[in-house]
Design an enzyme around this catalytic site. Sequence first.
Site, PDB file in Angstrom:
ATOM      1  N   ASP A   3       0.798  -1.112   0.005  1.00  0.00           N
ATOM      2  CA  ASP A   3      -0.064   0.094   0.050  1.00  0.00           C
ATOM      3  C   ASP A   3       0.897   1.080  -0.106  1.00  0.00           C
ATOM      4  OD1 ASP A   3      -2.497  -1.108   0.145  1.00  0.00           O
ATOM      5  OD2 ASP A   3      -2.163  -1.649   2.164  1.00  0.00           O
ATOM      6  N   ASN A  43     -10.526  -3.749  -6.034  1.00  0.00           N
ATOM      7  CA  ASN A  43     -10.026  -2.629  -6.706  1.00  0.00           C
ATOM      8  C   ASN A  43     -10.545  -2.246  -8.136  1.00  0.00           C
ATOM      9  OD1 ASN A  43      -6.546  -3.621  -5.944  1.00  0.00           O
ATOM     10  ND2 ASN A  43      -7.826  -2.115  -4.810  1.00  0.00           N
TER      11      ASN A  43
END
Length: 213
Positions: free
Chosen positions: A2, A50
């Site tokens: 991330d 996503n």
Amino acid sequence: MDGNGRWAKRRHLPRAIGHQRGVEAVRRLVREVGAMGLDCLTLYAFSSENWKRPEDEIDHLMGLLRKFIISDLPEFIANDVRLKIVGDYKALAPDIVAMLEDALAQTAKGSRILAVALNYGSHQEIARAAALAAQEGEVTEASIARHLYTADLPPLDLLIRTSGEVRLSNFLLWQAAYAEMIFTDVLWPDYTPAHLNEALAQFAERERRYGGR
């Protein structure tokens, strides 16, 4: 992995640049894991959630995936790395599926594993594994485990999340039951082999009891 977007935002750069630097961080790490003695490294590249991102960002990520396969496949082969895909990768674009399957075939005999989670979500994985187990008969821990995407991988020992997020976000929930976890504030594009070595040193100091004393 991330922090690509935040890395770019802090530098007043497009998110696309952050994702490109994230790929460079992957490349740095993969080149060093053999020297660290790791048999398997799993990277969470694209989750089933996503797809909610803007279309142009998804297109850019898929373009980076295509470039990564083309540019790094020869290096994987030369360094005895076996590529493993975790997730429903066959739902990706047909040309990407073909490229991945070619890469899987060409690296099949590698002794060290790079597992990449693509179109992966742990809830979906567990539900799928349970359904397959039910088709065979009794649903047990063992029968579910046999049908997980990771069934042929070593047990998960250490889970690392970057960028200061302190949650699992639907990643390897079943496999992480007794894994050690490390959460770091380092944004993924800044993550280096030195950071991983530090995490491994922390892992080595932990006592793993698996529910016992």
